[in-house]
Every structure is written in C-alpha cells, then in structure tokens.
Design an enzyme around this catalytic site. Structure first.
Site, PDB file in Angstrom:
ATOM      1  N   LYS A 131      -3.768 -13.702  63.165  1.00 29.94           N
ATOM      2  CA  LYS A 131      -4.266 -15.043  63.511  1.00 29.94           C
ATOM      3  C   LYS A 131      -5.639 -14.987  64.177  1.00 29.94           C
ATOM      4  O   LYS A 131      -6.466 -15.858  63.952  1.00 29.94           O
ATOM      5  CB  LYS A 131      -3.251 -15.821  64.355  1.00 29.94           C
ATOM      6  CG  LYS A 131      -3.038 -15.294  65.750  1.00 29.94           C
ATOM      7  CD  LYS A 131      -1.977 -16.107  66.488  1.00 29.94           C
ATOM      8  CE  LYS A 131      -1.405 -15.370  67.675  1.00 29.94           C
ATOM      9  NZ  LYS A 131      -2.324 -14.909  68.709  1.00 29.94           N
ATOM     10  N   ARG A 136       1.167 -22.554  73.474  1.00 25.40           N
ATOM     11  CA  ARG A 136       2.259 -21.617  73.183  1.00 25.40           C
ATOM     12  C   ARG A 136       3.607 -22.177  73.575  1.00 25.40           C
ATOM     13  O   ARG A 136       4.636 -21.595  73.268  1.00 25.40           O
ATOM     14  CB  ARG A 136       2.027 -20.337  73.968  1.00 25.40           C
ATOM     15  CG  ARG A 136       1.216 -19.299  73.146  1.00 25.40           C
ATOM     16  CD  ARG A 136       1.547 -18.043  73.405  1.00 25.40           C
ATOM     17  NE  ARG A 136       1.294 -16.737  73.159  1.00 25.40           N
ATOM     18  CZ  ARG A 136       0.220 -16.084  72.867  1.00 25.40           C
ATOM     19  NH1 ARG A 136      -0.899 -16.695  72.684  1.00 25.40           N
ATOM     20  NH2 ARG A 136       0.237 -14.795  72.737  1.00 25.40           N
ATOM     21  N   ARG A 145      -0.812  -0.199  65.688  1.00 27.37           N
ATOM     22  CA  ARG A 145      -2.154  -0.598  66.131  1.00 27.37           C
ATOM     23  C   ARG A 145      -2.663   0.307  67.256  1.00 27.37           C
ATOM     24  O   ARG A 145      -1.923   0.621  68.187  1.00 27.37           O
ATOM     25  CB  ARG A 145      -2.070  -2.051  66.618  1.00 27.37           C
ATOM     26  CG  ARG A 145      -3.387  -2.742  66.704  1.00 27.37           C
ATOM     27  CD  ARG A 145      -3.231  -4.202  66.560  1.00 27.37           C
ATOM     28  NE  ARG A 145      -2.746  -4.845  67.789  1.00 27.37           N
ATOM     29  CZ  ARG A 145      -2.746  -6.143  67.973  1.00 27.37           C
ATOM     30  NH1 ARG A 145      -3.183  -6.940  67.015  1.00 27.37           N
ATOM     31  NH2 ARG A 145      -2.294  -6.668  69.083  1.00 27.37           N
ATOM     32  N   ARG A 193      -2.340  -0.402  73.209  1.00 31.34           N
ATOM     33  CA  ARG A 193      -2.379  -1.420  74.275  1.00 31.34           C
ATOM     34  C   ARG A 193      -1.005  -1.528  74.918  1.00 31.34           C
ATOM     35  O   ARG A 193       0.012  -1.405  74.237  1.00 31.34           O
ATOM     36  CB  ARG A 193      -2.732  -2.788  73.665  1.00 31.34           C
ATOM     37  CG  ARG A 193      -4.209  -3.029  73.539  1.00 31.34           C
ATOM     38  CD  ARG A 193      -4.565  -4.244  72.720  1.00 31.34           C
ATOM     39  NE  ARG A 193      -3.679  -5.404  72.831  1.00 31.34           N
ATOM     40  CZ  ARG A 193      -3.877  -6.543  72.165  1.00 31.34           C
ATOM     41  NH1 ARG A 193      -4.923  -6.671  71.376  1.00 31.34           N
ATOM     42  NH2 ARG A 193      -3.051  -7.547  72.292  1.00 31.34           N
ATOM     43  N   ARG A 229       7.186 -10.474  73.105  1.00 30.61           N
ATOM     44  CA  ARG A 229       6.219 -11.447  72.593  1.00 30.61           C
ATOM     45  C   ARG A 229       6.779 -12.189  71.381  1.00 30.61           C
ATOM     46  O   ARG A 229       6.574 -13.393  71.230  1.00 30.61           O
ATOM     47  CB  ARG A 229       4.911 -10.747  72.233  1.00 30.61           C
ATOM     48  CG  ARG A 229       4.174 -10.256  73.470  1.00 30.61           C
ATOM     49  CD  ARG A 229       3.233  -9.122  73.143  1.00 30.61           C
ATOM     50  NE  ARG A 229       2.032  -9.568  72.451  1.00 30.61           N
ATOM     51  CZ  ARG A 229       1.269  -8.772  71.712  1.00 30.61           C
ATOM     52  NH1 ARG A 229       1.577  -7.512  71.560  1.00 30.61           N
ATOM     53  NH2 ARG A 229       0.183  -9.244  71.141  1.00 30.61           N
TER      54      ARG A 229
END
Ligand code: AMP
Length: 211
Positions: free
Chosen positions: A13, A88, A122, A154, A165
């Site tokens: 996104k 959100r 990632r 991360r 999440r």
C-alpha cells in the site's frame, strides 16, 4: 482529490500510495513513515510511540489524529492528498470525516498467508532502502547495495509483531470499509499481482470514476 489506500501490511500500500501521489503531484501522507521518522531521529514523539510501533500495536488515537490534522492543514494538501495507514479504526475515521472529505477509498486485497510470506522476508537498511530475501534481494546477502551496511529485520516485521498487525487490521480497520462502501467510494483491487499491475488497477478506478 482525497484518496485513502487501505491494505494489510505487506500489500504494497505504501508503494502504491506513493506512485499515485507522485503521478498527480499530491502529497503522500503515511502515518507509519511519520512515526518511523520520529523514532529514527529520537524526537520526543518518537520516544512516546516507540513501544507501540515496535510491537505492532496502534499508537493512541489522540496522538495520531493530531498528527494527521496538522499535516492535512498544510497548504500543499489543498489540491488533494493520498493517505496511507490512516484511518485505522472507527475513532480515527470519525475524526477524519470531521476535518476533511474522502473521494476514493481503495482496498488492496491480499491473503494473510501471502502477507506473512512477504513481510517475513523483508530486510531494511539504515539508509532507508528495503529489500526482500526472495523478491528483491541485495547483491551481496545481508549487505545494503547502496550504503554497504548490514541489513536487518525491522522490529515490527518480527513474526509476533506481524501477527499482531494483521489481527488489528482484520478487527479494527476492515470494518471501516462498510462506511466508504455505503458512500459508493470504496474500490477493491487484487494485491497478489506485480507492482505495476496493482498500480494499473488503481489508476483504472480513479480515472474511470473521475470521468
Ligand atoms: P505502517 O507502516 O502503516 O504499518 O505503520 C507502522 C506502525 O505505525 C503501526 O504498526 C502502528 O504502530 C503505527 N501507526 C501507523 N499508522 C497508525 C494509525 N493510523 N494509528 C495508530 N498507529 C499507527
């Protein structure tokens, strides 16, 4: 033209929102990027939000709403903007509808399975570049092509934080779609495609709806 891009983490996104914004010369506004900037620079706000961001929880609404209000009130947003990562939850949506209008809400759809696969591969570099073990590897394993630094995962891409999440996305963000659907401005696109294919789907929606 005010646009919101929704999608689970890993759906791309951020990439899509940036592409849409650049093409139209609109500001790209990502609450996640704003928080990460403050974390990296160890500002007071950064210290306030560190715990939430690193564990994949939502930063309190009051803080987040204030940041968005300040940003949307900047003169560059009068032509339009592309929002990534906000609203959100219901409280944020209500706040947003008090301060501005929304023309398009785009949902990039992706299964949890695919999102987890993308996120867990990632890798990030201190210079800001990001890589993917499978889809976008660095030339030398574990080392950034640009700055030569060691790549790292991360904190919020650790398996526990990813699960957190995605759960928040399903529980708090997805129910917002009905609000935009009822207004006739919600459009869903298939996120399990290449960056360019997803972009074309979104452009198709926006240009068609625009006229
Ligand atoms: P993102 O890059 O959009 O996934 O955002 C990274 C992190 O920033 C999230 O996991 C939250 O901790 C925080 N964050 C970003 N946007 C919001 C928001 N609208 N409300 C609360 N927290 C947010």
């Amino acid at each position: 033209m005010n646009i919101i891009i929704f999608g689970p983490q890993g759906s791309g996104k951020g990439t899509q929102a940036e592409l849409i914004a650049r093409r139209r010369n609109f500001p790209y506004i990502s609450t996640g990027d704003i928080f990460r900037y403050h974390l990296k620079n160890k500002t007071e706000l950064g210290q306030q939000v560190a715990e939430y961001v690193n564990t994949g929880q939502l930063v309190p609404d009051e803080l987040t709403n204030k940041i968005i209000q300040d940003r949307i009130n900047q003169p560059d947003c009068t032509v339009g903007f592309v929002l990534d990562g906000y609203p959100r939850n219901q409280k944020q949506l209500e706040f947003l509808s008090q301060i501005t209008t929304v023309d398009y809400a785009i949902v990039i759809e992706l299964s949890d399975q695919e999102a987890i696969k993308r996120l867990s591969g990632r890798l990030a570099s201190k210079c800001g570049l990001s890589y993917h073990l499978e889809f976008n590897p660095s030339q030398q394993a574990g080392i950034c092509d640009k700055c030569g630094d060691q790549l790292f995962r991360r904190d919020d891409d650790q398996p526990q934080a990813i699960a957190q999440r995605l759960a928040i996305y399903h529980q708090e963000t997805e129910p917002l779609f009905a609000v935009y659907e009822n207004k006739g401005i919600l459009h869903r696109v298939n996120g399990a495609k290449t960056i360019d294919e997803v972009y074309q789907q979104i452009e198709g929606v926006i240009s068609q709806a625009a006229g």
